[in-house]
Write a protein that holds these residues in place. Structure first.
Motif, mmCIF file in Angstrom:
data_model
loop_
_atom_site.group_PDB
_atom_site.id
_atom_site.type_symbol
_atom_site.label_atom_id
_atom_site.label_comp_id
_atom_site.label_asym_id
_atom_site.label_seq_id
_atom_site.Cartn_x
_atom_site.Cartn_y
_atom_site.Cartn_z
ATOM 1 N N ASP A 201 70.649 19.033 29.745
ATOM 2 C CA ASP A 201 71.892 18.280 29.935
ATOM 3 C C ASP A 201 73.121 19.176 30.090
ATOM 4 O O ASP A 201 74.256 18.681 30.019
ATOM 5 N N VAL A 202 72.918 20.490 30.301
ATOM 6 C CA VAL A 202 74.052 21.405 30.462
ATOM 7 C C VAL A 202 73.962 22.169 31.778
ATOM 8 O O VAL A 202 74.870 22.097 32.617
ATOM 9 N N THR A 203 72.884 22.913 31.964
ATOM 10 C CA THR A 203 72.751 23.741 33.165
ATOM 11 C C THR A 203 72.136 22.952 34.313
ATOM 12 O O THR A 203 71.393 22.000 34.110
ATOM 13 N N ASP A 204 72.453 23.380 35.530
ATOM 14 C CA ASP A 204 71.860 22.764 36.719
ATOM 15 C C ASP A 204 70.424 23.245 36.891
ATOM 16 O O ASP A 204 70.095 24.391 36.541
ATOM 17 N N PRO A 205 69.548 22.398 37.429
ATOM 18 C CA PRO A 205 68.163 22.837 37.678
ATOM 19 C C PRO A 205 68.137 24.007 38.652
ATOM 20 O O PRO A 205 69.025 24.158 39.491
ATOM 21 N N PHE A 206 67.107 24.842 38.534
ATOM 22 C CA PHE A 206 66.955 25.942 39.479
ATOM 23 C C PHE A 206 66.668 25.375 40.867
ATOM 24 O O PHE A 206 65.959 24.378 41.007
ATOM 25 N N VAL A 219 65.919 25.265 26.528
ATOM 26 C CA VAL A 219 66.497 25.090 25.196
ATOM 27 C C VAL A 219 67.299 23.796 25.179
ATOM 28 O O VAL A 219 68.005 23.479 26.145
ATOM 29 N N THR A 220 67.186 23.044 24.088
ATOM 30 C CA THR A 220 68.022 21.860 23.908
ATOM 31 C C THR A 220 69.272 22.238 23.125
ATOM 32 O O THR A 220 69.333 23.295 22.481
#
Length: 246
Positions: A201-206, A219-220
């Motif tokens: 819920d923070v970083t964009d998917p690769f 990591v959550t």
């Protein structure tokens, strides 16, 4: 030439307009004026800069206000006096503000002693209160998550010291930095982590056409809070005294 034409159209004498360009309207409460400080410092400022200062009758008519709001510049006569600039783009006002806070201006203010006793002094420094932040995550969970997801590169405890990348700082070393919490909170933004780290819920998917070069670390936010709680409990490494240079 156009400036002269404008003055004529406005009906302003050239000399009067030039004087207005070098005029600062300053509001000072009666309690401050009665000390005699204004009569002491303002002629000295004008002699130095050729900028005239006129005392305004109200704050609304002033370019600068001395009172309880703004930057503290001196104290005396029962209170701390602050400088508030009203005319932000007015160069003469900016010159007065610079002078009041300069070494020369401060010496002039603090040197005002009509009866042999200085009436004004530097403003008292505000006390800085250090706030210790307590991490409310699960430290035991943080230890487990660190061993599984961080120990491939970092020494996260005594048992993992010999199985990590030698050039990568241990958690003990990172804990010794003053900003350790900021480093861990935003570790996924610091190279090389963005290349292989995913925070739910923070970083964009690769991108599908550009996969991570190694097995991704997922990591959550709860796990990240747990890691912070675990690291907070670690004893910081002794990095020695700071280097002394001449």
């Amino acid at each position: 030439m156009r400036y002269l034409v404008l003055l004529v159209l406005l009906g302003l004498p050239i000399g009067v307009a030039a004087q207005q360009e070098r005029l600062v309207r300053l509001y000072a409460p009666e309690a401050l004026v009665e000390t005699g400080l204004m009569k002491h410092i303002l002629p000295r400022f004008s002699l130095k800069t050729q900028v005239k200062v006129a005392l305004a009758e109200t704050p609304a008519a002033a370019d600068m206000v001395l009172g309880a709001q703004g930057r503290a510049i001196f104290e005396g006569a029962g209170q701390a006096w602050h400088m508030q600039i009203v005319a932000q783009d007015h160069k003469p006002t900016a010159r007065l503000a610079d002078w009041l806070t300069s070494d020369v201006g401060r010496r002039t203010i603090f040197g005002f002693a009509p009866d042999g006793v200085a009436l004004f002094a530097p403003p008292a420094a505000k006390a800085v209160v250090a706030v210790e932040v307590e991490m409310d995550g699960d430290a035991q969970l943080g230890h487990k998550v660190s061993r599984v997801k961080c120990a491939r590169c970092h020494a996260v405890d005594e048992a993992s010291r010999m199985g990590t990348i030698g050039s990568t700082p241990s958690f003990f070393i990172l804990r010794a930095f003053e900003d350790w919490d900021a480093r861990f909170s935003g570790f996924y933004l610091l190279k090389p982590h963005p290349a292989f780290t995913q925070v739910e819920d923070v970083t964009d998917p690769f991108p599908e056409d550009r996969p991570s070069p190694i097995v991704p670390i997922e990591v959550t936010l709860d796990e990240l809070e747990a890691i912070l709680a675990y690291v907070q409990a670690l004893a910081p490494a002794d990095l020695g005294a700071p280097l002394q240079t001449e």
